[in-house]
Write a protein that holds these residues in place. Structure first.
Motif, short mmCIF file in Angstrom:
data_model
loop_
_atom_site.label_atom_id
_atom_site.label_comp_id
_atom_site.label_asym_id
_atom_site.label_seq_id
_atom_site.Cartn_x
_atom_site.Cartn_y
_atom_site.Cartn_z
N HIS A 174 0.83 -1.20 0.00
CA HIS A 174 0.00 0.00 0.00
C HIS A 174 0.87 1.25 0.00
CE1 HIS A 174 -3.97 -1.81 0.57
NE2 HIS A 174 -3.43 -2.66 1.42
N GLU A 222 -6.16 4.01 -5.71
CA GLU A 222 -5.35 3.39 -4.65
C GLU A 222 -3.88 3.44 -5.06
OE1 GLU A 222 -4.22 1.20 -1.20
OE2 GLU A 222 -6.21 1.97 -1.70
N ILE A 251 -0.50 -5.54 0.37
CA ILE A 251 -1.92 -5.68 0.05
C ILE A 251 -2.31 -7.16 0.25
CG2 ILE A 251 -1.88 -3.74 -1.56
CD1 ILE A 251 -2.02 -5.76 -3.86
N ASP A 254 -4.26 -8.95 5.67
CA ASP A 254 -5.13 -8.34 6.66
C ASP A 254 -4.63 -8.53 8.09
OD1 ASP A 254 -5.67 -11.06 6.47
OD2 ASP A 254 -7.81 -10.85 6.84
N GLY A 257 -2.60 -5.26 8.50
CA GLY A 257 -3.17 -3.99 8.06
C GLY A 257 -3.39 -3.83 6.58
N GLY A 258 -3.21 -4.89 5.81
CA GLY A 258 -3.42 -4.81 4.37
C GLY A 258 -4.88 -5.02 3.98
N SER A 259 -5.29 -4.43 2.86
CA SER A 259 -6.65 -4.54 2.37
C SER A 259 -6.81 -5.77 1.47
CB SER A 259 -7.01 -3.29 1.58
OG SER A 259 -8.21 -3.47 0.86
N LEU A 260 -8.01 -6.37 1.51
CA LEU A 260 -8.30 -7.55 0.68
C LEU A 260 -9.02 -7.17 -0.61
CD1 LEU A 260 -9.57 -9.99 3.50
CD2 LEU A 260 -7.28 -9.85 2.50
N THR A 261 -9.06 -5.90 -0.94
CA THR A 261 -9.82 -5.43 -2.11
C THR A 261 -9.28 -6.01 -3.42
OG1 THR A 261 -10.35 -3.35 -0.98
CG2 THR A 261 -10.63 -3.41 -3.37
N GLU A 264 -6.68 -11.63 -2.12
CA GLU A 264 -7.12 -12.20 -0.84
C GLU A 264 -6.03 -12.98 -0.13
OE1 GLU A 264 -10.75 -14.35 -1.43
OE2 GLU A 264 -11.91 -12.52 -1.83
N GLN A 266 -1.56 -12.30 1.13
CA GLN A 266 -0.49 -11.31 1.07
C GLN A 266 0.22 -11.40 -0.28
OE1 GLN A 266 -0.30 -13.63 3.77
NE2 GLN A 266 1.63 -14.77 3.57
#
Length: 306
Positions: A174, A222, A251, A254, A257-261, A264, A266
């Motif tokens: 991110h 993003e 990204i 989670d 702190g990463g988003s799964l957008t 899904e 790492q």
């Protein structure tokens, strides 16, 4: 099942040296010597069995025959397919897909890469224990190094300790990482409230990671960075914790702190592994193909580079 006992042979280049000392010069550990002595191995000098107190002379031919290894108790051998990058009598280098655990756990005793390797070794007539040298987290893809016998495992482990095995990863994180090249030097310890999660801690173990930004880009507003990372130590979750600590979590991660957008798991791939082969002394550089899910993200780079 046929025997595949490991045999090492070398010629002495100096005289008046004890066999025990000569053996150690070739990286054979005390544990291995004990195994040779009590579990069916042999130490020969010019074809004759000798004790380690024997004095060697120039030109003597020393042969070490290691005892056959026993299969790992409790490790179920399973059939499966995994891409092999390199293989000889000593090493097996392969690519692990994301979502596949490296070793069994109490909750998941089967279906791991170790189970598949055990099945592969058994299918090829080898009774060796599975010796995994470089492990990867379940959701990290890329190269895994496996030793095919205990002596290779010992030599490779010593190479790891002296940082003689280079491991290069690539990740998508991110944010736009500001510096092009830098080092993260921060100790990592276990988080008190979790048996899984790690954190930067003054009481933790020394950990060091090199970071290089390959590209900065943007997807749907993003900001993201594609980075290359080199491990100088091998702490649990090292890359994930280090990148989170500077405000750029991976990204899909989670846990840190990463988003799964966009993905899904790492977005981390063990891309390259470089070492000097412990037996042939030839340089060995291997590269695992980039995974499809990460490729689908970085394909935006040419038109969204910033």
């Amino acid at each position: 099942m046929k025997s595949h006992a490991l045999k090492l042979t070398f010629e002495m280049k100096e005289s008046s040296i004890l066999l025990r000392d000569a053996i150690r010069q070739y990286g054979i550990s005390k544990k291995a010597l004990t195994s040779i002595k009590y579990e069916g191995g042999l130490i020969l000098v010019n074809g004759e069995e000798k004790t380690v107190r024997h004095t060697l002379q120039i030109g003597d031919i020393v042969t070490i025959i290691f005892p056959d290894e026993k299969k790992s108790e409790g490790l179920v051998a399973q059939k499966g397919v995994f891409p092999i990058l390199f293989e000889d009598d000593h090493l097996l280098m392969l690519t692990k897909e994301a979502g596949l655990s490296t070793i069994p756990s109490r909750e998941h005793p089967n279906g791991t890469i170790a189970n598949l390797i055990a099945g592969y070794l058994e299918e090829n007539g080898l009774t060796s224990t599975v010796h995994i040298v470089t492990r990867l987290d379940k959701d990290t893809s890329g190269i895994i190094c496996v030793a095919k016998h205990r002596h290779a495992h010992h030599l490779l482990s010593e190479m790891q300790k002296s940082n003689d095995i280079s491991r290069t990863y690539e990740a998508i994180v991110h944010g736009h990482v500001e510096k092009d090249k830098f080092m993260i030097d921060a100790p990592i310890g276990r988080k008190d409230s979790s048996i899984i999660e790690r954190m930067i801690s003054p009481e933790g173990k020394f950990a060091k990671t090199s970071v290089e930004v390959l590209n900065r880009f943007t997807i749907s507003g993003e900001e993201l960075s594609h980075v290359k990372l080199n491990l100088h130590t091998g702490r649990t979750h090292q890359i994930r914790v280090h990148m989170m600590s500077i405000g750029h979590p991976l990204i899909g991660d989670d846990l840190y702190g990463g988003s799964l957008t966009l993905i899904e798991r790492q977005a981390l791939h063990a891309k390259e592994l470089t070492l000097i082969h412990p037996f042939t002394k030839e340089p060995l550089k291997l590269e695992a193909p980039f995974p499809r899910d990460m490729t689908e993200i970085i394909r935006f780079i040419p038109t969204n580079r910033t």
